[in-house]
Scaffold this active site. Structure first.
Site, mmCIF file in Angstrom:
data_model
loop_
_atom_site.group_PDB
_atom_site.id
_atom_site.type_symbol
_atom_site.label_atom_id
_atom_site.label_comp_id
_atom_site.label_asym_id
_atom_site.label_seq_id
_atom_site.Cartn_x
_atom_site.Cartn_y
_atom_site.Cartn_z
ATOM 1 N N HIS A 102 -72.363 52.745 23.965
ATOM 2 C CA HIS A 102 -73.368 52.960 25.011
ATOM 3 C C HIS A 102 -74.251 51.737 25.183
ATOM 4 O O HIS A 102 -75.368 51.820 25.675
ATOM 5 C CB HIS A 102 -74.201 54.212 24.721
HETATM 6 S S1 FES Z 1 -74.843 52.702 21.592
HETATM 7 FE FE1 FES Z 1 -74.273 54.788 21.381
HETATM 8 S S2 FES Z 1 -73.167 54.721 19.540
HETATM 9 FE FE2 FES Z 1 -73.814 52.688 19.726
#
Ligand code: FES
Ligand code: HEM
Lengths: 137, 416
Positions: A102
């Protein structure tokens, strides 16, 4: 259904850092969790130290994330503090780690700089038994 | 609607059975004679299509389970064994995997149909709530099924999704360890997911039974949203009129289904899932299955802390909230008019919501950087604004168009 004794038995491990060259990282397993062991370059250490605390989402000094006298060694649980993916090393805008899941980005001390992760990569409890031998857990 | 019963047991044995277990009477009332509005369009065939989808998943799934091994050392190979060696296994496996996607395609259409025609409004709130519950159960089932082949996407999906629960204050960490059966995703995780993946479809089947029960009390809504006034003029018996229409809808639906299963079984999946799970390396491009993308985009859009809530928990609150808010839809929409056809302003906002939802799907598949992050935030905000601001306000300020006086008038024109 909670973790049984055979799972809990692997709670502590010893690891020899001797073979890791400067600028290299390895990933080892501790309690089934991957752990990054990074031999930092001087440039990386300097970069981490130069960051003002006010730039940090989860303020922590570089010193607090390493052991005195062993500043070149950065040992952290590899799972992203967001939802647990493994960030990719030596990448992202902060020359540290970038998480493919993410988009969280960590600096050369493993501190969160950008993205949804709320906290720095976790430093597990560990101790230097000798100059090259560490005990994790 | 038992008052419509026209069943008279034909033979002595039927009479004997009817006095003990009136199953024939029940079937005749609910599967054949059930009075159904005569103006239902093809969007109304998706309920039957969904029942078919559940049937396909259960039949193919039970067969897969006969050849599948829920052990981290063998799971990946056992799925490959199914695809290569088991007689007919290639088709059984692809029908199951493609079936999950088709199931979600159908359920999204079904949900958006309900949203446009106001099918969630009184007296169908419980029917709607049971539907949202089925949607949640489907998501859980599909997620756990996706973990079973134990590829890279399987393992990382398991890691990320179980971690979502760890964000919950106090109970988070114990809950995480309970879900995983350990500190990290491993064999105990795979075993409990397999067990639950086998169980949940039958729980879904039970909730579907309640869903249809709750449908058969008020009867179907319809494209004009006007209640049935005269059963004789406004409705037709379910059989043969709608059994045929539904059967035709199913056949049409099976065409793309078969195309995917026979010619492109992997097109909806990810190549990374053909690499066995490695808990030390996350693939560079992590994306969930397409049907989770809108919610994934919402989860990712929250990268800031708010007051004492950190970004991780806040993301989880928005992620959960985006689905849970559907439970409250019957009370958020304040308009008395059901069908969007007669709501000039709602119609526009409805399509804007659809476009926004598709945009979230698109954004969920893009890397979390630059303009995509900003757009995800805007679309996430709009998703919630639609429910919390637009729907309650519209009902108050909008002047609906005049409604037809009855279903039969809307179909046949005014009586002469
Ligand atoms: S940014 Fe969501 S798991 Fe690493
Ligand atoms: C609500 C219904 C269901 C949904 C949405 C669903 C979804 C899925 C999905 C997405 C996969 C991964 C497929 C892949 O990538 O190869 C899967 C795998 C699997 N499912 Fe299901 N499933 C359902 C019902 C069932 C049932 C009823 C059973 C058994 C009784 C079952 C048994 C299995 C097995 C053994 C696998 C692993 C083999 C494979 O990967 O193909 N499923 N399921």
């Amino acid at each position: 259904m909670n973790p049984d004794a055979s799972t809990l038995a692997l709670a502590s491990i010893e690891f020899d850092l001797g073979a890791i060259e400067e600028g290299q990282s390895v990933t080892i397993l501790w309690r089934g969790l991957p752990v990054f062991v990074r031999h930092r370059t001087q440039a990386e250490i300097d970069e981490a130290k130069a960051v003002p605390m006010s730039d940090l989402k989860d303020p922590a000094t570089d010193e607090s994330r390493t052991k005195e006298g062993h500043e070149q060694w950065l040992i952290m649980i590899a799972n992203c503090t967001h939802l647990g993916c493994i960030p990719v090393g030596e990448s992202g805008e902060f020359d540290g780690w970038a998480c493919p899941c993410h988009g969280s980005q960590f600096d050369t001390a493993g501190r969160i700089r950008k993205g949804p992760a709320p906290t720095n990569l976790v430093v597990p409890p560990y101790e230097f038994i000798s100059d090259t031998l560490v005990q994790i857990g | 609607m038992s008052e419509h019963s026209t069943y008279t047991p034909g033979s002595g044995i039927e009479k004997w059975l009817d006095e003990r277990l009136p199953i024939i009477r029940f079937s005749k009332e609910h599967l054949m004679d059930f009075p159904t509005p005569k103006n239902l369009n093809y969007w109304w065939t998706f309920g039957a299509i969904l029942v078919m989808c559940l049937g396909i998943q259960i039949v193919t799934g039970v067969i897969l389970a006969m050849h599948y091994t829920p052990n981290i050392g063998m799971a990946f190979d056992s799925v490959e064994h199914i695809r290569r060696d088991v007689n007919g296994g290639r088709m059984i496996q692809s029908f199951h995997a493609v079936g999950a996607s088709m199931f979600f395609a159908a359920v999204y259409i079904h949900i958006f149909r309900g949203m446009y025609f106001g099918s969630y409004k009184a007296p169908r709130e419980i029917l709607w709530i049971l539907g949202v519950l089925i949607f949640l159960l489907m998501m859980a089932t599909a997620f756990m099924g996706y973990v079973l082949p134990w590829g890279q996407m399987s393992g990382w999906a398991a890691t990320v999704i179980t971690n979502i629960f760890a964000a919950i204050p106090i109970v988070g960490t114990p809950l995480l360890e309970l879900l995983r059966g350990g500190f990290s995703v491993g064999n105990p995780t795979l075993n409990r997911f397999f067990s639950l993946h086998y169980l949940l479809p039958f729980v879904i089947a039970a909730v579907v039974a309640l869903h249809i029960w709750a449908l058969h009390v008020p009867g179907n809504n319809n494209p004009i949203g006007v209640d049935v006034k005269d059963t004789k003029r406004d409705t037709l018996p379910f059989h043969p009129y709608y059994t045929m229409k539904d059967a035709f809808g199913m056949v049409l639906f099976l065409i793309p289904f078969a195309w995917f299963a026979f010619f492109a079984p992997d097109i909806l999946g990810h190549p990374d899932n053909y690499i066995q799970f490695n808990s030390q390396v996350t693939p560079a491009h992590i994306v969930p299955e397409w049907y989770f993308l809108p919610f994934y985009a919402i989860l990712r859009a929250i990268d800031f802390n708010l007051l004492f809530i950190d970004s991780k928990l806040l993301g989880v609150i928005f992620f959960g909230g985006s689905i849970l808010i559907l439970f409250f839809l019957p009370w958020l929409d304040t308009s008395k008019v059901r069908s969007g056809n007669f709501r000039p302003m709602f119609k526009w906002f409805y399509w804007l919501f659809v476009v926004n939802f598709v945009a979230l799907t698109y954004l969920g598949a893009q890397p979390a950087e630059g303009i995509y992050v900003i757009l995800s935030k805007i679309c996430t905000a709009y998703y919630f604004i639609h429910f919390i601001v637009i729907l309650p306000v519209l009902g108050r300020i909008e002047t609906p168009r005049p409604l037809p006086t009855s279903i039969s008038e809307s179909v046949l024109g005014k009586a002469h």
